[in-house]
Design an enzyme around this catalytic site. Sequence first.
Site, mmCIF file in Angstrom:
data_model
loop_
_atom_site.group_PDB
_atom_site.id
_atom_site.type_symbol
_atom_site.label_atom_id
_atom_site.label_comp_id
_atom_site.label_asym_id
_atom_site.label_seq_id
_atom_site.Cartn_x
_atom_site.Cartn_y
_atom_site.Cartn_z
ATOM 1 N N ASP A 89 0.835 -1.194 0.000
ATOM 2 C CA ASP A 89 0.000 0.000 0.000
ATOM 3 C C ASP A 89 0.871 1.246 0.000
ATOM 4 O OD1 ASP A 89 -2.936 1.168 0.840
ATOM 5 O OD2 ASP A 89 -1.318 2.287 1.817
ATOM 6 N N TYR A 149 2.778 10.045 -0.424
ATOM 7 C CA TYR A 149 3.893 9.454 0.329
ATOM 8 C C TYR A 149 5.228 9.704 -0.364
ATOM 9 C CZ TYR A 149 0.183 6.627 2.557
ATOM 10 O OH TYR A 149 -0.943 6.191 3.214
ATOM 11 N N LYS A 198 -3.011 5.819 -4.108
ATOM 12 C CA LYS A 198 -4.116 6.720 -3.809
ATOM 13 C C LYS A 198 -3.941 8.054 -4.529
ATOM 14 C CE LYS A 198 -3.826 4.839 0.863
ATOM 15 N NZ LYS A 198 -2.397 4.453 0.773
ATOM 16 N N HIS A 253 -7.972 9.643 -1.562
ATOM 17 C CA HIS A 253 -7.276 9.657 -0.273
ATOM 18 C C HIS A 253 -8.096 10.295 0.851
ATOM 19 C CE1 HIS A 253 -2.866 9.336 1.220
ATOM 20 N NE2 HIS A 253 -3.699 9.105 2.205
#
Length: 268
Positions: A32, A37, A62, A98
Amino acid sequence: MPQLGFGVWQVPDAAAEHAVGTALEAGYRSIDTAAVYDNEKGTGKAVAASGLPREELFVTTKLWNGRKQRWGRDEVLRAFDDSLGKLGLDHVDLYLIHWPRPMRDDFVSIWKTFEEIAASGRAKAVGVSNFRPEDLERLAAESALVPAVNQVELHPLFPQAELRAVHAARGIATEAWSPLGQGKELLTLPAVTALADKYGRSAAQVVLRWHLQHGNIVIPKSVTPARIRENLDVFGFELEAADMAALDALGAGAAGRRIGPDPAEFDI
């Protein structure tokens, strides 16, 4: 989708390749990540280097819809293409919105583009993250496509019982981010450490087992090889009903025990 996967939140891109590679070697098959990120490239490198057949892996990323703008169809498609490019993949197994950002009133229009992405096959499934019951109700009223997953903050101190019941009624899988409460407080509570002693397991393994027995999908994160392997080793024991109830009781009246942002207010 494997019930236990590997998360890479707060893992720098330079470290993601090694962390994800270690996880894949240990036996994880679900990874994931997310655009925000900033480690999709490292994640993709690890997937490529693993040599594992693509069909054995489940990759989630996401849409970071948190910028101060409304997201139109073209912006969503560009963001999706960018994520695929960084991952080095021709498809992902799951693509999530998200955050709902209800104050922006654009997640329904974003979801319409997600319908297109799902129909194209470039995302095998689509879902959401951090959506509240009222957000899911809004989607249901305006789209026939049910989110496959809602990924939310969930742990014994914030068990989200009402939301899990909504998921069960609508056929949405519950996925927990920060399933260990980010290690703050939860793993040192006497109720948790006592069960760790009882079962001869770590506190983290006990909490992950609690999730699995509730049917939650979990994505614990670590960059420590021993801990990565330890978090996967949770299928050789089962918590007794009374011990599940003891962990459930930790979240009684836990409306204020949220660690992350409140989805009703989060807008960045």
